[in-house]
Every structure is written in structure tokens, then in C-alpha cells.
Design a protein around this motif. Structure first.
Motif, PDB file in Angstrom:
ATOM      1  N   ILE A   1      27.560  85.071  75.310  1.00  0.00           N
ATOM      2  CA  ILE A   1      26.373  85.225  76.153  1.00  0.00           C
ATOM      3  C   ILE A   1      25.761  83.859  76.404  1.00  0.00           C
ATOM      4  N   TRP A   2      25.143  83.738  77.561  1.00  0.00           N
ATOM      5  CA  TRP A   2      24.466  82.499  77.946  1.00  0.00           C
ATOM      6  C   TRP A   2      23.408  82.832  78.985  1.00  0.00           C
ATOM      7  N   ARG A   3      22.515  81.884  79.258  1.00  0.00           N
ATOM      8  CA  ARG A   3      21.481  82.115  80.253  1.00  0.00           C
ATOM      9  C   ARG A   3      22.096  82.055  81.652  1.00  0.00           C
ATOM     10  N   THR A   4      21.809  83.059  82.450  1.00  0.00           N
ATOM     11  CA  THR A   4      22.415  83.171  83.771  1.00  0.00           C
ATOM     12  C   THR A   4      22.128  81.947  84.628  1.00  0.00           C
ATOM     13  N   GLN A   5      20.938  81.370  84.475  1.00  0.00           N
ATOM     14  CA  GLN A   5      20.580  80.223  85.307  1.00  0.00           C
ATOM     15  C   GLN A   5      21.474  79.006  85.043  1.00  0.00           C
ATOM     16  N   ALA A   6      22.183  79.021  83.896  1.00  0.00           N
ATOM     17  CA  ALA A   6      23.071  77.904  83.558  1.00  0.00           C
ATOM     18  C   ALA A   6      24.535  78.223  83.851  1.00  0.00           C
TER      19      ALA A   6
ATOM     20  N   VAL B   1      29.282  68.643  71.666  1.00  0.00           N
ATOM     21  CA  VAL B   1      29.222  70.064  71.317  1.00  0.00           C
ATOM     22  C   VAL B   1      28.787  70.199  69.862  1.00  0.00           C
ATOM     23  N   ARG B   2      27.794  71.041  69.616  1.00  0.00           N
ATOM     24  CA  ARG B   2      27.306  71.320  68.267  1.00  0.00           C
ATOM     25  C   ARG B   2      27.489  72.811  67.988  1.00  0.00           C
ATOM     26  N   LEU B   3      27.770  73.149  66.727  1.00  0.00           N
ATOM     27  CA  LEU B   3      27.997  74.540  66.334  1.00  0.00           C
ATOM     28  C   LEU B   3      26.965  74.959  65.303  1.00  0.00           C
ATOM     29  N   LEU B   4      26.391  76.138  65.500  1.00  0.00           N
ATOM     30  CA  LEU B   4      25.413  76.716  64.581  1.00  0.00           C
ATOM     31  C   LEU B   4      25.886  78.117  64.200  1.00  0.00           C
ATOM     32  N   GLU B   5      26.105  78.372  62.907  1.00  0.00           N
ATOM     33  CA  GLU B   5      26.482  79.721  62.479  1.00  0.00           C
ATOM     34  C   GLU B   5      25.243  80.601  62.469  1.00  0.00           C
ATOM     35  N   SER B   6      25.343  81.774  63.096  1.00  0.00           N
ATOM     36  CA  SER B   6      24.175  82.642  63.215  1.00  0.00           C
ATOM     37  C   SER B   6      24.615  84.086  63.383  1.00  0.00           C
ATOM     38  N   ASP B   7      23.856  85.006  62.774  1.00  0.00           N
ATOM     39  CA  ASP B   7      24.075  86.428  62.988  1.00  0.00           C
ATOM     40  C   ASP B   7      23.833  86.765  64.456  1.00  0.00           C
ATOM     41  N   PRO B   8      24.590  87.722  65.023  1.00  0.00           N
ATOM     42  CA  PRO B   8      24.431  88.043  66.446  1.00  0.00           C
ATOM     43  C   PRO B   8      23.011  88.376  66.865  1.00  0.00           C
ATOM     44  N   TYR B   9      22.245  89.097  66.035  1.00  0.00           N
ATOM     45  CA  TYR B   9      20.878  89.441  66.413  1.00  0.00           C
ATOM     46  C   TYR B   9      20.059  88.179  66.689  1.00  0.00           C
ATOM     47  N   LEU B  10      20.121  87.210  65.759  1.00  0.00           N
ATOM     48  CA  LEU B  10      19.369  85.974  65.926  1.00  0.00           C
ATOM     49  C   LEU B  10      19.949  85.127  67.046  1.00  0.00           C
ATOM     50  N   ALA B  11      21.281  85.077  67.141  1.00  0.00           N
ATOM     51  CA  ALA B  11      21.920  84.256  68.170  1.00  0.00           C
ATOM     52  C   ALA B  11      21.491  84.690  69.568  1.00  0.00           C
ATOM     53  N   ALA B  12      21.407  85.997  69.790  1.00  0.00           N
ATOM     54  CA  ALA B  12      20.987  86.490  71.104  1.00  0.00           C
ATOM     55  C   ALA B  12      19.558  86.051  71.419  1.00  0.00           C
TER      56      ALA B  12
ATOM     57  N   PRO C   1      25.273  98.812  69.737  1.00  0.00           N
ATOM     58  CA  PRO C   1      25.332  97.727  70.720  1.00  0.00           C
ATOM     59  C   PRO C   1      24.283  96.653  70.457  1.00  0.00           C
ATOM     60  N   LEU C   2      24.654  95.419  70.744  1.00  0.00           N
ATOM     61  CA  LEU C   2      23.731  94.296  70.598  1.00  0.00           C
ATOM     62  C   LEU C   2      22.825  94.239  71.820  1.00  0.00           C
ATOM     63  N   PRO C   3      21.499  94.279  71.638  1.00  0.00           N
ATOM     64  CA  PRO C   3      20.601  94.174  72.793  1.00  0.00           C
ATOM     65  C   PRO C   3      20.755  92.806  73.465  1.00  0.00           C
ATOM     66  N   VAL C   4      21.038  92.805  74.740  1.00  0.00           N
ATOM     67  CA  VAL C   4      21.159  91.575  75.523  1.00  0.00           C
ATOM     68  C   VAL C   4      20.047  91.559  76.559  1.00  0.00           C
ATOM     69  N   GLN C   5      19.148  90.598  76.447  1.00  0.00           N
ATOM     70  CA  GLN C   5      17.966  90.564  77.289  1.00  0.00           C
ATOM     71  C   GLN C   5      18.312  90.259  78.749  1.00  0.00           C
ATOM     72  N   ALA C   6      17.400  90.623  79.637  1.00  0.00           N
ATOM     73  CA  ALA C   6      17.537  90.274  81.047  1.00  0.00           C
ATOM     74  C   ALA C   6      17.566  88.758  81.178  1.00  0.00           C
ATOM     75  N   GLY C   7      18.333  88.276  82.141  1.00  0.00           N
ATOM     76  CA  GLY C   7      18.443  86.837  82.339  1.00  0.00           C
ATOM     77  C   GLY C   7      19.615  86.219  81.610  1.00  0.00           C
ATOM     78  N   LEU C   8      20.366  87.056  80.864  1.00  0.00           N
ATOM     79  CA  LEU C   8      21.543  86.566  80.161  1.00  0.00           C
ATOM     80  C   LEU C   8      22.800  87.155  80.792  1.00  0.00           C
ATOM     81  N   SER C   9      23.865  86.373  80.787  1.00  0.00           N
ATOM     82  CA  SER C   9      25.169  86.839  81.255  1.00  0.00           C
ATOM     83  C   SER C   9      26.115  86.931  80.073  1.00  0.00           C
ATOM     84  N   ARG C  10      27.218  87.660  80.252  1.00  0.00           N
ATOM     85  CA  ARG C  10      28.166  87.838  79.151  1.00  0.00           C
ATOM     86  C   ARG C  10      29.602  87.777  79.642  1.00  0.00           C
ATOM     87  N   LEU C  11      30.467  87.332  78.755  1.00  0.00           N
ATOM     88  CA  LEU C  11      31.902  87.327  78.986  1.00  0.00           C
ATOM     89  C   LEU C  11      32.547  88.105  77.852  1.00  0.00           C
TER      90      LEU C  11
END
Length: 301
Positions: free
Chosen positions: A274-279, A123-134, A154-164
Motif C-alpha cells: 500500500i502507498w499514498r495514491t498521490q505518490a 531506501v530505508r526499511l522499518l519492521e512494523s505490524d500491518p495495523y501500524l504500517a497502514a 481484512p486490513l482496513p485500508v484508508q481512503a487515499g491509499l492504493s494497493r498492489l
């Protein structure tokens, strides 16, 4: 045949716009990334990076190759997910992005839990602002991101991503103890006008919320000091230079001379992953989400 690791390095440079940014996302040194690109240039007999000032830019050929690399890496990810599903074990590498206070307030426990529960998972961790992380999640540069937004921003969440959705993180007004607002048990939003503000820089989701909130109250905010770290903001508040709205997540004990007051209506930000739905069926993703949910419950309790 082109090496997959070198293609990954080129794609990372294309996504982050610099060798340094690519190195941070991949967990390498900048020199290691440069070496990978140099080897790829020799393999393809093509110039991929050109110097521009102190940085580099991709050539036209490099941009075409980077687009192909992204598609190839997407196929590789799909294959890795299927194999991991068949084994039923969380293995391989999992790159997680997280906003600063989430990385400090939530992720240490999550990473420690994953290290115990999934010893074969890197597991690797990268600090990132939410806009860039998405964006990084959508592009396949990171596998999972801990992000936050505000109901009014609200943070724009692209199609193909899931959220918890994990929960809400309350935000308090921090101010010098001798400030007149410190005499109030609760501070109405309307009393926030006419103040000197200490805030994160523009382009950050927390800054956007502050500006929008005060504009709705009829005032253009007077942001005197723009700093990225909340700890630095608190130090400036302790020096009597202004006031700030600081979330509770990842916030340590306040220094002498700084007090916290709730605001009404209470500002709070939404924290979610958020993560890619396919995963979604990848064991590494499900284990990481479970660890986030459990650690959040401890903090929220």
C-alpha cells in the motif's frame, strides 16, 4: 524560520508516541531526535515535550505544532513527487515498512534489486505490524508498506491509499513429531480444537485470525504462549509445549522434532503493498513495486 528536519522529528514523536519509536522510523538515534526537539524548543521558545514516568508526552502546543508539521510535510512530499516525476529518476529517500516475515522472506531481495537499479535512491526499511504500517502510510510517515491480512480479518485500508496485490501466503500447522495429529497427512480445522496453542500476542492480525477461526469452530482457543517471533514459536513447538500455525513466507528449515502439516480448508494470508495514491507516479514507488512484484513471482514460482 523553523527547520523542516526538526518539524519532521516532532511529527514522528507525535505519530509513534515516543522518542525511541520516532528514531526507529527516521533512521536516527534517540539522542539525535531529542537534540532536534530541543533545538525546536529553543527556536519556538516553547516547551514541546514533558517527562511522564520513563517516557515523554507532547504538550498542547506541541500537538498543535505537530498537526501543522504534518500538513507542511504533506506539501513537501507533493513537491518532491512532482520534481521526481519531471526527472524521471528514482531519487531521494524511500521509507518502506514491512511485517516481520515479509521483511525476512521478501524484502532482502527487493532491497538488493533497488540498490542495483536505483543507486541514487536511499531506501530505508522499518519492521512494523500491518495495523501500524497502514496508519504510518496514511499519515505520511512511511512511503510504502508491505502488509498482509486474512480473508476473514481484512486490513482496513484508508481512503487515499492504493494497493498492489502480490499473492497468497499459505499457512501450515507446525507440531511436535510425536503429536497424534502428526499421523494425519492433512489436518481438518475441526481437529484443531482442544489443543495448546503458541501464537503471536493479541492485537496482531495473525492472532486475530486464529481466535476467530477457532471461535467459529465452537471453541475459545487456549493460547498458552504469546510470542512475537515465529522463530521463537517454532522453538517452543520443538520443546513439545504446544502447536502453532506458521506462514511459509520467511520460514526457514524446521528443527528436528518439528513437522509441518497442511490444514483443510487451507488457511492463507493475502500479501500486498500500500502507498499514498498521490505518490503513484513517483519513480521510487513504481520501481519498488516492480521489484516487489518480480521477487514475489520468484518465490511463488
Amino acid at each position: 524560520m523553523m527547520d523542516l528536519g526538526r518539524l519532521r522529528a516532532l511529527n514522528a514523536v507525535a505519530v509513534h508516541g515516543s522518542v525511541g519509536g520516532a528514531a526507529a522510523s527516521l533512521g536516527f538515534t534517540p539522542s539525535a531526535v531529542s537534540q532536534q526537539i530541543a533545538k525546536l524548543e529553543r527556536e519556538t521558545r516553547t516547551v514541546l515535550l514533558e517527562r511522564q514516568g520513563r517516557g515523554v508526552v507532547l504538550t498542547d502546543a506541541a500537538r498543535e505544532l505537530a498537526a501543522t508539521a504534518q500538513a507542511v510535510l504533506g506539501l513537501v512530499e507533493q513537491a518532491e513527487v512532482r520534481l521526481e516525476e519531471q526527472r524521471g529518476q528514482a531519487v531521494g529517500r524511500l521509507l518502506v515498512a514491512a511485517f516481520a516475515t515479509g521483511a525476512r522472506g521478501l524484502m532482502p531481495g527487493v532491497l538488493a534489486d533497488l540498490r542495483l537499479r536505483c543507486p541514487d535512491l536511499d531506501v530505508r526499511l522499518l519492521e512494523s505490524d500491518p495495523y501500524l504500517a497502514a496508519e504510518l502510510v496514511a499519515r505520511g510517515e512511511v512511503d510504502l508498506a508491505l502488509v498482509q491480512d486474512w480473508p476473514t480479518v481484512p486490513l482496513p485500508v484508508q481512503a487515499g491509499l492504493s494497493r498492489l496485490d502480490l499473492g497468497r501466503d499459505a499457512v501450515d500447522l507446525l507440531l511436535p513429531a510425536d503429536d497424534s495429529l502428526a499421523e494425519l497427512a492433512v489436518v481438518p480445522v475441526g481437529r484443531l480444537c482442544g489443543q495448546r496453542w503458541i501464537s503471536v500476542p493479541p492485537g496482531n492480525i495473525c492472532h486475530d485470525w486464529l481466535v476467530r477461526t477457532l471461535r467459529e469452530a465452537g471453541e475459545e482457543p487456549d493460547v498458552r504462549y504469546q510470542v512475537g517471533e515465529f522463530e521463537t514459536q517454532i522453538a517452543l513447538i520443538a520443546a513439545g509445549l504446544g502447536i502453532g500455525l506458521v506462514p511459509r513466507l520467511g520460514r526457514g528449515a524446521l528443527p528436528p522434532g518439528v513437522v509441518s502439516r497442511p490444514v483443510v480448508p487451507e488457511p492463507s494470508r493475502r500479501v500486498f503493498a500500500i502507498w499514498r495514491t498521490q505518490a503513484s507516479r513517483r519513480p521510487a514507488i513504481t520501481e519498488a513495486l516492480a521489484a516487489m512484484r518480480e521477487r514475489w513471482a520468484v518465490l511463488d514460482g
